[in-house]
Motif scaffolding. Structure first.
Motif, PDB file in Angstrom:
ATOM      1  N   ASP A   9     -10.568  12.413  -2.579  1.00 26.61           N
ATOM      2  CA  ASP A   9     -10.075  11.050  -2.401  1.00 26.61           C
ATOM      3  C   ASP A   9      -9.598  10.824  -0.973  1.00 26.61           C
ATOM      4  O   ASP A   9      -9.842   9.766  -0.406  1.00 26.61           O
ATOM      5  CB  ASP A   9      -8.938  10.749  -3.378  1.00 26.61           C
ATOM      6  N   SER A  92     -16.950   2.747  -6.091  1.00 23.38           N
ATOM      7  CA  SER A  92     -15.921   2.546  -7.107  1.00 23.38           C
ATOM      8  C   SER A  92     -14.558   2.322  -6.449  1.00 23.38           C
ATOM      9  O   SER A  92     -13.800   1.439  -6.857  1.00 23.38           O
ATOM     10  CB  SER A  92     -15.869   3.760  -8.032  1.00 23.38           C
ATOM     11  N   LEU A  93     -14.269   3.086  -5.435  1.00 26.23           N
ATOM     12  CA  LEU A  93     -13.010   2.921  -4.711  1.00 26.23           C
ATOM     13  C   LEU A  93     -12.954   1.550  -4.025  1.00 26.23           C
ATOM     14  O   LEU A  93     -11.928   0.872  -4.066  1.00 26.23           O
ATOM     15  CB  LEU A  93     -12.869   4.041  -3.674  1.00 26.23           C
ATOM     16  N   ARG A  95     -14.475  -1.175  -4.999  1.00 27.82           N
ATOM     17  CA  ARG A  95     -14.353  -2.208  -6.037  1.00 27.82           C
ATOM     18  C   ARG A  95     -12.966  -2.245  -6.654  1.00 27.82           C
ATOM     19  O   ARG A  95     -12.532  -3.292  -7.134  1.00 27.82           O
ATOM     20  CB  ARG A  95     -15.421  -2.000  -7.100  1.00 27.82           C
ATOM     21  N   ARG A  96     -12.285  -1.117  -6.669  1.00 33.02           N
ATOM     22  CA  ARG A  96     -10.919  -1.088  -7.211  1.00 33.02           C
ATOM     23  C   ARG A  96      -9.919  -1.667  -6.229  1.00 33.02           C
ATOM     24  O   ARG A  96      -8.759  -1.865  -6.575  1.00 33.02           O
ATOM     25  CB  ARG A  96     -10.526   0.342  -7.555  1.00 33.02           C
ATOM     26  N   ALA A  98      -8.697  -0.244  -3.404  1.00 27.77           N
ATOM     27  CA  ALA A  98      -7.718   0.758  -2.974  1.00 27.77           C
ATOM     28  C   ALA A  98      -7.134   0.366  -1.614  1.00 27.77           C
ATOM     29  O   ALA A  98      -7.759  -0.348  -0.837  1.00 27.77           O
ATOM     30  CB  ALA A  98      -8.382   2.122  -2.898  1.00 27.77           C
TER      31      ALA A  98
END
Length: 106
Positions: A9, A92-93, A95-96, A98
């Motif tokens: 991450d 994904s990160l 779209r979230r 972060a």
């Protein structure tokens, strides 16, 4: 990507901290998954101060190598750029939403 590693991450946050790399990944994600290097250069055209040549240099020599090193994208024949093993994690990160991946504005 380093052959035995998975992307952390922290590495994803670092890779996605740059607005141009975020735009590049969003451009790839908005297609069937394959774009040309020229399309990626064009996707960065909203950087008003950067010339086409400056954007091309940044894509070729800074952003793509960094994304390729960690398996987020892979370069294919004829200037094609495709998702790599870590592409889905990166998108994904994004779209979230972060903290690393805020608006593409400077």
């Amino acid at each position: 990507m380093h052959s035995h590693e998975t992307i952390t991450d922290n590495r994803l946050f670092e890779l996605l901290a740059h607005p141009q790399r975020r735009r590049m990944l969003r451009r790839i994600a908005a297609t069937d998954g394959t774009v040309t290097v020229d399309e990626l250069v064009d996707s960065l055209a909203i950087d008003g101060e950067a010339t086409h040549e400056a954007r091309a240099i940044a894509v070729h020599h800074r952003h793509l190598p960094k994304l390729e090193e960690y398996g987020v994208v892979e370069s294919g024949p004829g200037g094609a750029v495709e998702p790599g093993a870590a592409f889905d994690d990166a998108v994904s990160l994004l779209r979230r939403g972060a903290p690393c991946c805020g608006p593409d504005q400077r």
